[in-house]
Write a protein that holds these residues in place. Structure first.
Motif, PDB file in Angstrom:
ATOM      1  N   LYS A  51       0.832  -1.210   0.000  1.00 33.94           N
ATOM      2  CA  LYS A  51       0.000   0.000   0.000  1.00 33.94           C
ATOM      3  C   LYS A  51       0.870   1.266   0.000  1.00 33.94           C
ATOM      4  O   LYS A  51       0.672   2.163  -0.829  1.00 33.94           O
ATOM      5  N   TYR A  56      -0.185   0.023  -4.201  1.00 36.08           N
ATOM      6  CA  TYR A  56      -1.270  -0.897  -4.536  1.00 36.08           C
ATOM      7  C   TYR A  56      -2.463  -0.552  -3.642  1.00 36.08           C
ATOM      8  O   TYR A  56      -2.335  -0.541  -2.422  1.00 36.08           O
ATOM      9  N   PRO A  57      -3.631  -0.231  -4.218  1.00 31.95           N
ATOM     10  CA  PRO A  57      -4.788   0.145  -3.409  1.00 31.95           C
ATOM     11  C   PRO A  57      -5.347  -1.027  -2.601  1.00 31.95           C
ATOM     12  O   PRO A  57      -5.486  -2.137  -3.117  1.00 31.95           O
ATOM     13  N   LEU A  60      -8.210  -3.130  -3.956  1.00 25.73           N
ATOM     14  CA  LEU A  60      -7.972  -4.082  -5.042  1.00 25.73           C
ATOM     15  C   LEU A  60      -7.228  -5.326  -4.561  1.00 25.73           C
ATOM     16  O   LEU A  60      -6.807  -6.157  -5.361  1.00 25.73           O
ATOM     17  N   TYR A  81      -5.704  -7.055  -7.813  1.00 28.47           N
ATOM     18  CA  TYR A  81      -6.363  -6.819  -9.089  1.00 28.47           C
ATOM     19  C   TYR A  81      -6.014  -5.425  -9.607  1.00 28.47           C
ATOM     20  O   TYR A  81      -5.626  -4.551  -8.826  1.00 28.47           O
ATOM     21  N   ASN A  82      -6.209  -5.217 -10.914  1.00 25.01           N
ATOM     22  CA  ASN A  82      -6.107  -3.855 -11.442  1.00 25.01           C
ATOM     23  C   ASN A  82      -7.499  -3.220 -11.410  1.00 25.01           C
ATOM     24  O   ASN A  82      -8.458  -3.857 -10.955  1.00 25.01           O
ATOM     25  N   GLN A  83      -7.623  -2.005 -11.921  1.00 24.64           N
ATOM     26  CA  GLN A  83      -8.905  -1.292 -11.876  1.00 24.64           C
ATOM     27  C   GLN A  83      -9.976  -1.951 -12.741  1.00 24.64           C
ATOM     28  O   GLN A  83     -11.162  -1.688 -12.564  1.00 24.64           O
ATOM     29  N   LEU A  84      -9.570  -2.818 -13.664  1.00 28.06           N
ATOM     30  CA  LEU A  84     -10.526  -3.510 -14.527  1.00 28.06           C
ATOM     31  C   LEU A  84     -10.951  -4.862 -13.960  1.00 28.06           C
ATOM     32  O   LEU A  84     -11.709  -5.596 -14.585  1.00 28.06           O
ATOM     33  N   GLY A  85     -10.439  -5.201 -12.773  1.00 24.59           N
ATOM     34  CA  GLY A  85     -10.795  -6.472 -12.138  1.00 24.59           C
ATOM     35  C   GLY A  85      -9.946  -7.645 -12.577  1.00 24.59           C
ATOM     36  O   GLY A  85     -10.252  -8.787 -12.250  1.00 24.59           O
ATOM     37  N   PHE A 149       2.303  -0.215  -8.467  1.00 29.18           N
ATOM     38  CA  PHE A 149       0.982  -0.421  -9.054  1.00 29.18           C
ATOM     39  C   PHE A 149       0.851   0.327 -10.374  1.00 29.18           C
ATOM     40  O   PHE A 149       0.219  -0.142 -11.303  1.00 29.18           O
ATOM     41  N   THR A 150       1.478   1.491 -10.463  1.00 28.86           N
ATOM     42  CA  THR A 150       1.332   2.328 -11.653  1.00 28.86           C
ATOM     43  C   THR A 150       2.314   1.983 -12.769  1.00 28.86           C
ATOM     44  O   THR A 150       2.228   2.531 -13.851  1.00 28.86           O
TER      45      THR A 150
END
Length: 151
Positions: A51, A56-57, A60, A81-85, A149-150
């Motif tokens: 985090k 990493y959120p 997710l 997971y990413n923002q798209l699941g 994460f980015t």
């Protein structure tokens, strides 16, 4: 008195309580206290490290997702997971006293035969290993650092 094993991870202010002679640590993902085992000590440190250091959120991250492997019910330690699941990182944690051997890599590779996640993390809190899987080329590469994460 609680005397945890020092880890090779940044310290954080763990919320630890003692009930009926047993220590519990607060899990920010599940929003409850869990029995404080050595493996849980490592996992909770990694959650905070992922985090704060790698961005990493928490929303997710999923702990102990179930899967069926060779007709047996298994549980993964952490999936991100990413923002798209889409699953992007699979982590396997061991207690600090457990040496990271080929057996740990076989375990995560078996889990990943179901999940098909491109980034793997194996750690006992002292030693950390990162691996990128190329499913098209059917090969893997060990990484010296975990991507943020980015990235």
């Amino acid at each position: 008195m609680f005397n945890p094993t020092p880890l090779n991870l940044p310290p954080y202010s763990a919320k630890i309580i003692k009930k009926l002679g047993q220590y519990y640590i607060f899990d920010e993902l599940r929003k409850k206290h869990l029995i404080l085992t050595p493996e849980e000590w490592v996992r909770q440190h990694w959650i905070q490290h992922l985090k704060h250091t790698y961005q990493y959120p928490l929303g997710l991250m999923k702990i102990e997702g179930g899967l069926i492997l060779n007709d047996l019910q298994k549980r993964t330690d952490l999936v991100i997971y990413n923002q798209l699941g889409k699953k992007i990182l699979l982590a396997e944690f061991k207690a600090p006293s457990v040496k990271i051997t080929e057996k740990a890599f076989h375990q995560i590779a078996n889990y990943n035969s179901i999940h098909k996640i491109p980034l793997l993390l194996v750690s006992n809190g002292i030693e950390h290993y990162y691996c990128r899987i190329d499913f098209e080329e059917e090969r893997f590469t060990f990484l010296t650092e975990l991507p943020s994460f980015t990235s």
